[in-house]
Design a protein around this motif. Structure first.
Motif, short mmCIF file in Angstrom:
data_model
loop_
_atom_site.label_atom_id
_atom_site.label_comp_id
_atom_site.label_asym_id
_atom_site.label_seq_id
_atom_site.Cartn_x
_atom_site.Cartn_y
_atom_site.Cartn_z
N ASN A 1 -6.68 -16.96 1.93
CA ASN A 1 -7.69 -16.85 2.90
C ASN A 1 -8.56 -18.45 2.84
OD1 ASN A 1 -10.33 -16.61 4.28
ND2 ASN A 1 -10.57 -14.41 3.26
N SER A 2 -8.51 -19.05 4.11
CA SER A 2 -8.92 -20.24 4.00
C SER A 2 -10.78 -20.58 3.87
CB SER A 2 -8.63 -21.11 5.37
OG SER A 2 -9.17 -20.29 6.39
N ASN A 3 -11.19 -19.52 4.25
CA ASN A 3 -12.80 -19.44 4.13
C ASN A 3 -13.28 -19.15 2.64
OD1 ASN A 3 -13.08 -19.46 7.23
ND2 ASN A 3 -12.80 -17.44 7.18
N LYS A 4 -12.20 -18.53 1.88
CA LYS A 4 -12.58 -18.62 0.65
C LYS A 4 -11.92 -19.44 -0.47
CE LYS A 4 -13.99 -13.39 1.16
NZ LYS A 4 -13.80 -12.20 0.39
N THR A 5 -11.47 -20.31 0.21
CA THR A 5 -10.45 -21.40 -0.71
C THR A 5 -11.27 -22.72 -0.77
OG1 THR A 5 -8.30 -20.50 0.24
CG2 THR A 5 -8.47 -22.58 -0.85
N MET A 6 -11.52 -23.07 -2.01
CA MET A 6 -12.45 -24.33 -2.49
C MET A 6 -12.19 -24.95 -3.72
SD MET A 6 -15.81 -22.78 -3.21
CE MET A 6 -16.34 -21.89 -4.43
N MET A 7 -12.42 -26.13 -3.89
CA MET A 7 -12.33 -26.89 -5.06
C MET A 7 -13.61 -27.01 -5.59
SD MET A 7 -9.13 -27.66 -5.70
CE MET A 7 -8.77 -28.87 -6.74
N SER A 8 -13.90 -26.69 -6.75
CA SER A 8 -15.32 -26.48 -7.14
C SER A 8 -15.42 -27.51 -8.62
CB SER A 8 -15.96 -25.26 -7.62
OG SER A 8 -16.93 -25.04 -8.30
N GLU A 9 -16.72 -28.22 -8.66
CA GLU A 9 -17.09 -28.83 -9.93
C GLU A 9 -18.16 -28.34 -10.60
OE1 GLU A 9 -17.33 -33.36 -9.75
OE2 GLU A 9 -16.35 -33.20 -8.07
N ASP A 10 -18.84 -27.28 -9.93
CA ASP A 10 -19.88 -26.36 -10.43
C ASP A 10 -19.59 -25.14 -10.83
OD1 ASP A 10 -22.25 -25.17 -11.30
OD2 ASP A 10 -23.48 -25.75 -9.54
N ILE A 11 -18.53 -24.60 -11.87
CA ILE A 11 -17.90 -23.62 -12.33
C ILE A 11 -18.96 -22.37 -12.27
CG2 ILE A 11 -16.63 -22.65 -13.82
CD1 ILE A 11 -15.16 -24.82 -14.47
N ILE A 12 -20.07 -22.63 -13.00
CA ILE A 12 -21.01 -21.63 -12.98
C ILE A 12 -21.70 -21.06 -11.79
CG2 ILE A 12 -23.35 -20.85 -14.29
CD1 ILE A 12 -22.61 -22.66 -16.45
N SER A 13 -21.95 -21.97 -10.80
CA SER A 13 -22.43 -21.38 -9.65
C SER A 13 -21.34 -20.86 -8.74
CB SER A 13 -23.23 -22.66 -8.89
OG SER A 13 -24.48 -22.89 -9.61
N ASP A 14 -20.45 -21.14 -8.98
CA ASP A 14 -19.35 -20.90 -7.94
C ASP A 14 -18.43 -19.65 -8.44
OD1 ASP A 14 -19.86 -22.64 -5.71
OD2 ASP A 14 -18.49 -24.22 -6.79
#
Length: 439
Positions: A143-156
């Motif tokens: 699902n491209s809408n729910k795919t991401m790279m994150s540097e803020d693990i807690i928030s995401d």
């Protein structure tokens, strides 16, 4: 999934998030032969084509003759989906081991939701490509809408609606209450006082609120006040737990058999299991407190005190040491971290000495750890004078040895003791005008 993700923020810097679009509806029953035989993996077997054919026939009959998709709503179909996704997990882990040997990563999966953790951003991107390739082989689409790279693990790791609810609900408020209390003579009387009432029973939400506030107002003065209030809440929580435990199960005697008696069976579940701070609860909170420290350097000492208070609730020494190592490694990549190291050593000193670990670079910390360190460049002083300089006396070794792993600020300790009723030494107020004291 959320709690484990927050906990893993202590170990990893980056997270990749994705899920499968229409997971159950995308399952191709033609892949069951490969799945049952674990084909193209190191665990490959001859499989069971008869079982695969039977499963296909039954699933097709439930889907009006279609080979694509399986029904939803029954645990047996959850189990079938888990068999297929488990096969994908195996193929992915072997692909990563082959292309990225020695890579330090972790993957969490709940049904069709994936979270991949790694400290190397480039390696994490490669793993994300491998995951998508593996899922494509089984006819799944991410699902491209729910795919991401994150540097803020807690928030995401926390859903947006939950974050909004936490941040827009007041965690604590002062209320004027009347209570019936006993005086020194044992007589009951009505007294009035202000008490802090918490809207959230979960103390982790309290800490999450502080972290969100810190992100919105970095290094704001209120952060210190909120962390102090949180520490008092943890302390009160522990004390109430111990008092309830003692009065409920042991009464006025030391007879421990009372605790396990049949008549306290139902109460035992409520008090003992409902009131204790469990490791699974404490570890994510430590991760949140560490993140508060990293994002609010001005108040790093208060955030690290919160870490020390939470660590003190853990009974397992090995677990404590493991968590302390993770906390210290989280600060290791921070530049100009001398001030942080001073406070971290307050927490780790006893454990480091016991294990023979010397982890700090700051000269003062190394001196406290018993190393021979040159604190200042004395080459310009006459040799006979420089040799006699009492450099080690800057470290009060007796106090260091008695240091508790729980950080305490001496400047306000006596004041807090008076407020909490554990001290009646009012000498600190001798020079303050009476009218201010009365106020």
């Amino acid at each position: 999934m959320e709690q484990r993700s927050i906990e893993l923020s202590l170990e990893y810097r980056y997270m990749f998030v994705t899920d499968i679009t229409n997971c159950y509806g995308s399952i191709d029953t033609q892949c069951l032969d490969d799945v049952i035989a674990l084909r193209n993996t190191s665990c490959q077997t001859d499989g069971d084509s008869e079982m695969a054919n039977s499963m296909r026939m039954l699933l097709r009959s439930m889907q009006d003759g279609r080979n694509l998709g399986i029904p939803q709503g029954s645990e047996i179909f959850d189990f079938i989906a888990e068999i297929i996704l488990g096969y994908a997990d195996l193929m992915l882990s072997e692909a990563v081991a082959d292309k990225l040997p020695g890579c330090d990563y972790r993957i969490l999966r709940y049904r069709d939701d994936y979270r991949v953790f790694c400290n190397d951003y480039d390696q994490l991107k490669q793993i994300s490509y491998m995951l998508q390739q593996t899922l494509t082989r089984l006819h799944f689409l991410v699902n491209s809408n729910k795919t991401m790279m994150s540097e803020d693990i807690i928030s995401d790791s926390i859903k947006q609606d939950k974050q909004f609810y936490i941040f827009n609900t007041p965690i604590a408020k002062k209320m004027f209450v009347w209570k019936r209390e006993k005086d020194k003579d044992g007589k009951e009387k009505m007294v009035s006082k202000y008490e802090t009432v918490y809207d959230f029973n979960g103390i982790q939400k309290n800490l999450l609120f502080i972290r969100m506030f810190g992100k919105k107002f970095p290094n704001g003065g209120q952060i210190r006040n909120m962390l102090e209030a949180f520490d008092r809440r943890i302390k009160k929580y522990k004390e109430v737990t111990a008092r309830e435990f003692t009065s409920m199960f042991l009464g006025d005697t030391d007879d421990a058999d009372e605790y396990s008696s049949e008549k306290h069976k139902d109460t035992d579940k409520h008090i003992y299991y409902g009131k204790q701070l469990k490791k699974e609860t404490v570890l994510p909170m430590i991760a949140i407190a560490v993140q508060i420290a990293l994002e609010n350097i001005k108040h790093v000492n208060y955030a690290l005190r919160t870490v020390s208070v939470l660590l003190d609730t853990l009974d397992d020494d090995e677990c404590k040491e493991e968590v302390m190592d993770k906390v210290c490694s989280k600060f290791a990549h921070i530049n100009n971290a001398d001030y942080m190291e001073l406070w971290l050593q307050n927490i780790t000193y006893a454990s480091d000495k016991k294990r023979g670990i010397k982890r700090y670079r700051m000269p003062l910390c190394r001196l406290a750890a018993g190393e021979e360190v040159e604190l200042w460049n004395n080459s310009w002083i006459k040799e006979e004078l420089a040799d006699d300089l009492p450099l080690r006396s800057i470290c009060a070794e007796e106090e260091v040895e008695e240091k508790s792993p729980v950080i305490t600020f001496k400047a306000n300790r006596s004041y807090l003791d008076i407020l909490e009723g554990t001290s009646d030494d009012f000498s600190m107020f001798d020079d303050i005008p009476v009218d201010i004291l009365e106020g």
